[in-house]
Motif scaffolding. Structure first.
Motif, PDB file in Angstrom:
ATOM      1  N   ASN A  27       0.837  -1.201   0.000  1.00 38.66           N
ATOM      2  CA  ASN A  27       0.000   0.000   0.000  1.00 38.66           C
ATOM      3  C   ASN A  27       0.874   1.255   0.000  1.00 38.66           C
ATOM      4  O   ASN A  27       1.726   1.427   0.864  1.00 38.66           O
ATOM      5  CB  ASN A  27      -0.900  -0.039   1.242  1.00 38.66           C
ATOM      6  N   ASP A  28       0.646   2.167  -0.960  1.00 35.17           N
ATOM      7  CA  ASP A  28       1.464   3.376  -1.081  1.00 35.17           C
ATOM      8  C   ASP A  28       1.462   4.228   0.179  1.00 35.17           C
ATOM      9  O   ASP A  28       2.508   4.746   0.587  1.00 35.17           O
ATOM     10  CB  ASP A  28       0.991   4.229  -2.262  1.00 35.17           C
ATOM     11  N   SER A  29       0.316   4.392   0.785  1.00 38.77           N
ATOM     12  CA  SER A  29       0.217   5.203   1.997  1.00 38.77           C
ATOM     13  C   SER A  29       1.033   4.599   3.137  1.00 38.77           C
ATOM     14  O   SER A  29       1.754   5.307   3.851  1.00 38.77           O
ATOM     15  CB  SER A  29      -1.252   5.348   2.408  1.00 38.77           C
ATOM     16  N   ASP A  30       0.931   3.277   3.296  1.00 33.27           N
ATOM     17  CA  ASP A  30       1.709   2.592   4.335  1.00 33.27           C
ATOM     18  C   ASP A  30       3.206   2.707   4.061  1.00 33.27           C
ATOM     19  O   ASP A  30       4.008   2.863   4.984  1.00 33.27           O
ATOM     20  CB  ASP A  30       1.315   1.119   4.428  1.00 33.27           C
ATOM     21  N   GLY A  32       4.759   5.163   2.466  1.00 38.62           N
ATOM     22  CA  GLY A  32       5.159   6.526   2.819  1.00 38.62           C
ATOM     23  C   GLY A  32       5.319   6.686   4.315  1.00 38.62           C
ATOM     24  O   GLY A  32       6.284   7.305   4.790  1.00 38.62           O
ATOM     25  N   ASP A  33       4.389   6.133   5.065  1.00 36.54           N
ATOM     26  CA  ASP A  33       4.475   6.199   6.531  1.00 36.54           C
ATOM     27  C   ASP A  33       5.709   5.474   7.045  1.00 36.54           C
ATOM     28  O   ASP A  33       6.401   5.965   7.946  1.00 36.54           O
ATOM     29  CB  ASP A  33       3.229   5.587   7.174  1.00 36.54           C
TER      30      ASP A  33
END
Length: 55
Positions: A27-30, A32-33
């Motif tokens: 997942n891209d958001s994960d 980045g985090d």
């Protein structure tokens, strides 16, 4: 380590960190985090007296 050196090191490692996190998390958001948390952890461990904003 100076602020400029730290920023250069972060920029140099950012793509590799993202690629590794993407192979694990998908997942891209994960991703980045995870990259941001990794960079902040390194900053805290080195006691660098500045903040880096990742865009």
């Amino acid at each position: 380590m100076t602020k400029d050196v730290f920023i250069k090191e972060v920029r140099d490692a950012e793509a590799m960190l993202y690629h590794i996190s993407k192979s694990i998390l998908k997942n891209d958001s994960d991703c980045g985090d995870a990259v941001q948390e990794t960079i902040l952890n390194e900053k805290n461990e080195s006691n660098a007296p500045f903040m880096v904003i990742i865009s």
